[in-house]
Design an enzyme around this catalytic site. Structure first.
Site, PDB file in Angstrom:
ATOM      1  CE  LYS A 122      -4.467   0.922   0.523  1.00 54.63           C
ATOM      2  NZ  LYS A 122      -5.508  -0.027   0.203  1.00 54.63           N
TER       3      LYS A 122
HETATM    4  N1  GLU Z   1      -7.280   0.217  -2.905  1.00 48.63           N
HETATM    5  C1  GLU Z   1      -8.075  -0.957  -3.100  1.00 48.63           C
HETATM    6  C2  GLU Z   1      -8.055  -1.834  -1.868  1.00 48.63           C
HETATM    7  O1  GLU Z   1      -7.823  -1.376  -0.777  1.00 48.63           O
HETATM    8  C3  GLU Z   1      -7.716  -1.679  -4.378  1.00 48.63           C
HETATM    9  C4  GLU Z   1      -6.323  -2.167  -4.472  1.00 48.63           C
HETATM   10  C5  GLU Z   1      -5.964  -2.698  -5.858  1.00 48.63           C
HETATM   11  O2  GLU Z   1      -6.813  -2.691  -6.720  1.00 48.63           O
HETATM   12  O3  GLU Z   1      -4.822  -3.109  -6.020  1.00 48.63           O
HETATM   13  O4  GLU Z   1      -8.359  -2.995  -1.906  1.00 48.63           O
END
Ligand code: GLU
Length: 418
Positions: free
Chosen positions: A110
């Protein structure tokens, strides 16, 4: 009446609590446990950006890579003034468990930049985005770490990231997911997380023998995830009795006109003139009289200070870590079921995976193909978690974490790491 007491845990403590429970139950050895408790790599960058008025502002950006045991790191990139290292660590670990639970061939990561995107012009958002790709470049790659939208970011940011990567390293659309469709994005990605929340809500509603028709739903947060979840649920027959955004909550006991709320929110219309609704506070929304409560904004909104006042019988975690361990214990004691984040909001990363497949194979799928695949993957993760919860006599969160941790541990072992 809800209180605004401080949450009893941070996001990182909340995610670690769930991991610890699984690690203890699965009897993980101390070395494996420590390995999965800590991120594999953390990058902190200071990003200088020339603002529209000529000043240079410096923004702090983070990318935390938690585990790549099951495949390339995968996870969104957040633009928010509350972004900090511990929060990003929590979100990165959540991605590892989410991709494992849904059996995607990815690990977890992240990122985020500490900025209020609402205070930036479009050219400043572009400058911030391009600026952070420089320092992040060395840890990213279509087979290494693939970013995606998260809170405060969407298709425009993904387009700039992809373009900046192409400038630095050559054209590679699979470097990020959540791009505009004309730039290699996939149909259905924008709606995916909210639609997935609605699909999984329907699955548990059927499992519990309830009826979607007239089911009373309250949605906290009316951004991309919350608005699509509310819209899909109302199309499935639910009665959306309350929604909230950063300013206020809007309620109507006989059901809100969600289509109109969505239309106004997307066209940037402020105010609800002519609509049949009453205003309430954000705290009141969380304790509204309803069957299903869907927190779809920031983490830690349900805590030991307000969990006793929640009236819903089911909480569906569209946000990441909206429920502290203190609130979780109260919900369990009160018989309130919780569909955990790693399951409930996995639709986004599932469709990101479908986009990544299309990019790596240079093909384009139809919306129908994407939606069918999303539905099948959500259903199969839900069934696996229900089966495990039933078998172990535990909550869905504990079951989801046990399944996910088990899969990551197996991958670590098979890869023969020290
Ligand atoms: N930000 C989204 C999540 O927390 C999607 C992450 C992604 O698509 O890689 O799951």
């Amino acid at each position: 009446m809800a209180t605004t007491a401080q949450p009893d845990a941070t996001e990182l403590e909340t995610v670690e609590h769930a991991f610890d429970e699984a690690a203890t139950t699965l009897d993980l050895s101390p070395d494996v446990r420590e390995r999965l408790d800590l991120p594999e790599r953390e990058l902190i960058a200071q990003v200088p950006v020339r603002m529209d008025d000529g000043r240079v502002e410096v923004f702090t950006a983070y990318r935390v890579q938690h585990s790549n045991a099951r495949g390339p790191y995968k996870g969104g990139f957040r633009y928010h003034p509350k972004v900090d290292l511990d929060g990003v660590r929590a979100l990165a670990a959540t991605m590892t468990w989410k991709t494992a639970l849904t059996e995607l061939p990815f690990g977890g990561a992240k990122g985020g930049v500490n900025v209020d995107p609402k205070g930036l012009s479009s050219s400043e958002r572009q400058a911030v985005t391009r600026g952070l790709m420089g320092p992040l470049e060395c840890v990213l790659g279509p087979m290494k770490d693939i970013m995606a939208p998260d809170m405060g970011s969407g298709p425009p940011e993904m387009a700039w990231m992809m373009d900046e990567w192409s400038r630095l390293r050559g054209y590679a659309p699979a470097i990020v997911t959540g791009k505009p469709v004309v730039l290699g994005g996939t149909e259905g990605r924008v709606e995916a997380t909210g639609y997935g929340v609605a699909l999984i809500t329907r699955s548990i509603v059927h499992e519990l023998g309830w009826d979607m028709e007239g089911l009373r739903v309250a949605v906290q947060g009316f951004g991309n995830v919350g608005s699509h979840a509310a819209h899909s649920l109302s199309r499935m027959g639910c009665k959306v009795v309350g929604v909230s955004d950063v300013n206020s909550a809007y309620v109507n006991d006989s059901g809100l006109d969600v289509g109109e709320l969505v239309r106004r929110a997307r066209s940037g219309i402020i105010g609800h003139e002519g609509m049949d609704l009453e205003e309430a506070s954000n705290d009141e929304l969380l304790t509204l009289d309803c069957d299903v409560l869907i927190p779809a904004a920031l983490g830690m909104v349900l805590h030991a200070g307000n969990a006793d006042d929640v009236k819903a019988s089911l909480v569906v975690e569209a946000a990441n870590s909206p429920t502290t361990p203190g609130a979780d214990a109260i919900f369990e004691e009160r018989g309130i079921r919780v569909l955990p984040d790693v399951l409930a909001n996995a639709g986004g990363v599932i469709v990101s995976y479908l986009e990544w497949i299309q990019n790596t194979q240079n093909v384009q799928w139809s919306r129908r193909q994407v939606d069918d695949e999303l539905e099948e993957r959500m259903r199969s993760a839900f069934e696996a978690a229900c089966f495990r919860a039933h078998h172990d006599g535990c909550t869905l969160r504990q079951a989801a974490y046990r399944l996910a941790v088990e899969r990551v541990v197996e991958a670590v072992g098979l890869r023969g790491h020290p």
